[in-house]
Design a protein around this motif. Sequence first.
Motif, PDB file in Angstrom:
ATOM      1  N   ILE A 169      21.155 -41.116 -22.633  1.00 32.36           N
ATOM      2  CA  ILE A 169      21.095 -40.847 -20.915  1.00 32.36           C
ATOM      3  C   ILE A 169      19.672 -40.876 -20.519  1.00 32.36           C
ATOM      4  CG2 ILE A 169      21.748 -39.737 -19.077  1.00 32.36           C
ATOM      5  CD1 ILE A 169      24.371 -38.770 -20.236  1.00 32.36           C
ATOM      6  N   VAL A 212      14.348 -43.101 -19.153  1.00 36.14           N
ATOM      7  CA  VAL A 212      12.805 -43.451 -19.471  1.00 36.14           C
ATOM      8  C   VAL A 212      12.424 -44.762 -19.796  1.00 36.14           C
ATOM      9  CG1 VAL A 212      10.975 -42.676 -21.019  1.00 36.14           C
ATOM     10  CG2 VAL A 212      12.526 -40.992 -20.014  1.00 36.14           C
ATOM     11  N   GLY A 213      13.383 -45.433 -20.631  1.00 32.97           N
ATOM     12  CA  GLY A 213      13.042 -46.822 -21.004  1.00 32.97           C
ATOM     13  C   GLY A 213      13.031 -47.704 -19.880  1.00 32.97           C
ATOM     14  N   ALA A 214      14.446 -47.546 -19.229  1.00 27.87           N
ATOM     15  CA  ALA A 214      14.623 -48.449 -18.070  1.00 27.87           C
ATOM     16  C   ALA A 214      13.364 -48.360 -16.945  1.00 27.87           C
ATOM     17  CB  ALA A 214      15.925 -48.216 -17.355  1.00 27.87           C
ATOM     18  N   GLY A 259      16.782 -40.858 -22.494  1.00 26.96           N
ATOM     19  CA  GLY A 259      15.975 -41.740 -23.011  1.00 26.96           C
ATOM     20  C   GLY A 259      16.180 -43.183 -22.658  1.00 26.96           C
ATOM     21  N   GLY A 260      17.455 -43.683 -22.388  1.00 24.42           N
ATOM     22  CA  GLY A 260      17.850 -44.761 -21.732  1.00 24.42           C
ATOM     23  C   GLY A 260      16.841 -44.880 -20.571  1.00 24.42           C
ATOM     24  N   ALA A 303      10.255 -47.215 -17.648  1.00 17.56           N
ATOM     25  CA  ALA A 303       8.812 -47.603 -18.103  1.00 17.56           C
ATOM     26  C   ALA A 303       8.991 -49.085 -18.435  1.00 17.56           C
ATOM     27  CB  ALA A 303       8.969 -46.871 -19.602  1.00 17.56           C
ATOM     28  N   ALA A 304       9.913 -49.835 -18.520  1.00 19.29           N
ATOM     29  CA  ALA A 304       9.974 -51.236 -18.675  1.00 19.29           C
ATOM     30  C   ALA A 304       9.790 -52.068 -17.250  1.00 19.29           C
ATOM     31  CB  ALA A 304      11.392 -51.683 -19.182  1.00 19.29           C
ATOM     32  N   GLU A 364      13.534 -36.052 -24.993  1.00 16.54           N
ATOM     33  CA  GLU A 364      13.425 -37.302 -23.699  1.00 16.54           C
ATOM     34  C   GLU A 364      12.742 -36.855 -22.452  1.00 16.54           C
ATOM     35  OE1 GLU A 364      16.077 -36.729 -26.075  1.00 16.54           O
ATOM     36  OE2 GLU A 364      15.678 -38.654 -27.097  1.00 16.54           O
ATOM     37  N   LYS A 399       9.006 -37.570 -23.494  1.00 16.96           N
ATOM     38  CA  LYS A 399       9.088 -39.080 -22.857  1.00 16.96           C
ATOM     39  C   LYS A 399       8.706 -39.097 -21.677  1.00 16.96           C
ATOM     40  CE  LYS A 399       9.971 -40.306 -27.451  1.00 16.96           C
ATOM     41  NZ  LYS A 399       9.975 -38.742 -27.808  1.00 16.96           N
TER      42      LYS A 399
END
Lengths: 326, 330
Positions: A63, A68-70, A65-66, A72-73, A94, A98
């Motif tokens: 949740i 953060v990835g979304a 990390g996802g 960051a992308a 995370e 992160k």
Amino acid sequence: MREITYAEALNEALREEMERDDTVFIMGQDVGKFGGIFGVTKGLYEKFGQKRVRDTPLSESAIIGGAVGAAAAGGMRPVCELMLADFVGVCVDEIYNKAGKWKYMHGGTPDISIVVRAPMGAKGGGGSEHSQCPEALFMHGTGLKMLVPSTPYDAKGLLKGAIRDNDPVVFFEHKLLYVLKGQVPADDYLVPIGKAAVRKEGTDVTILAYSLMVHKAIEAALTLEEQGISAEVIDLRSLIPLDLETIFTSVAKTGRVVIAHEANKRGGMGAEISAVISEQCFKELKGPIARVAAPDVPIPFSPDLEQLYLPNAEKIITGVKLVLEK
Amino acid sequence: MEITKSLMLELYEKMLLNRIVEEEMAKLVIEKKIFGALHLGIGHEALSVGATLPMRKDDYLVFSHRGVGHSLTKGIPPSQIVGEFMGRSIGCSKGKGGVHLSDYSRGVLGISGSQGGNFVIAAGAGLRAKMKGTDQVAMCFFGEGTSNRGPFHEGVNMAAVWKLPVIFVCENDTYSFSTHQKQVMLIDNVADRAASYGIPGVVVDGNDVLAVYQAVNQAVERARAGEGPTIIEGKTYRWCGHHEFEDGTKYRDKAEIEAWKQKCPIIRVEKQLINYGTATKKELKQIEEQVKENIQKELELANNSPVPKPEELFTDVYANPEVFQRGISL
């Protein structure tokens, strides 16, 4: 002005921000049709659909990390709901690493524009792993912001601000506050991040508190008033950034400080705030600072023991009297 | 798909670039110009290059600590990678990341300091692509060891259940630092774990760059078409130690290391090119010389770059930097 609950105010903040900005979306366990364990996301699934109100697997790392990835992308503003604040234990990497460090570590890009909402605090019989206030963990972290609203008005205004903020924000909501009613404007407004609120003015002692403990501090201050002691109550609202100006102004006026928080004392928020005041306002202080906090034990299940464990108005009054004597 | 001469030469050139840059970086460790841990991927080039090359510039990349080759293949100039490891301002993360290198202009999102923290980040990048309706993919490289961590399960499962465009590429070199796979896993293939998520798992010879390229290309096409993630596992071997503070011989037989060196992925592609008459020795030599010449220029750029200015200590913590931060002094 109309009155709504703290939970409804949060719901309104989410709804308004999702209407305003289509990059805002919600991720968490049971946030969809069920509406969240405390009802904060009620009706949002019906309004915005499953794409933007995402029921996740029971996977806290994924949740956060996802999210953060979304972010960051590029260009997404996820709002995560942890079912309980205690569960930060399984996604500290995370949040702490992160979300908190990926901007700096990568030389300034990307912005990690995420909000992590987490219900905290003891509400009776939750026991050691369902009742904690883990804010001190993140106080020590870098790159994060951390908000702890105590009223429905602040809940809405701060959450809206947190969602619009380009930095990662950890947003703690006390479980006992969800049902609290208060005046909340129906329209768009923001509460500035990093500004404390003086809830009651006073001249003899400053009580610094946040979240549920603000209400206990006000209760204590009103009782003290009857006894001829004038206490100033400051609701910090934001722990990172901390409104040092408001704190220092009050300390300069009263010279005596009590810090109250629900979490246990050792290494808690009180330690940091007390240290900053000692460093910066030593000459203004008339005596030592007192911390009113829970003891350094796990939170007991038995409601009787839990009451013994929790700080309350009475304990704050004891703390105030202690600093006034010295 | 068709394997053209130009593709083979590009793979060859990128693998050479990867190998030689890392060899130069090993020297910089000895010269004490590179600080901190350097995890060389020498021996892994068929995977770092073969699996990264099918990506577009706007695709997202996260990798493990052994990420120099992937970064080079994604287009980060060697000077910015080496400079980053040297802690210089030319570095792709301004010297603030070191081994945690990234380049957001090229979709290189970075590595997780906690090994195995990258699965969930990759899933998030894939989620972003899916929500925005782009056909970008996210590529997540990992070692076999981190497939034992919780975030592997959480990230792969979430990517699978939401059909996110993510390719999980396992660089299986048998050892997590000093620990042999057999000590910590009862299965031989990490890719077998894909079955438990309902997604394809593919095992390839991780020293065969063409096999890697083709397998990954297929997974990328599948992801772009909205069909979800794939786990690809390449069996390979690292020639060096886990990092440059140890040489990897305390826990591995020298004979084993030598045997794998005989299976060098670069010599393999070189032989393929020559044996099939695709290229001449002379052509390959020319490519090698060009690569070396370019690297020397790039190393000079890194070496001449200044260290970050002192004020850089305090910048880039927040987007809205009104947060109180203590100075260096009391």
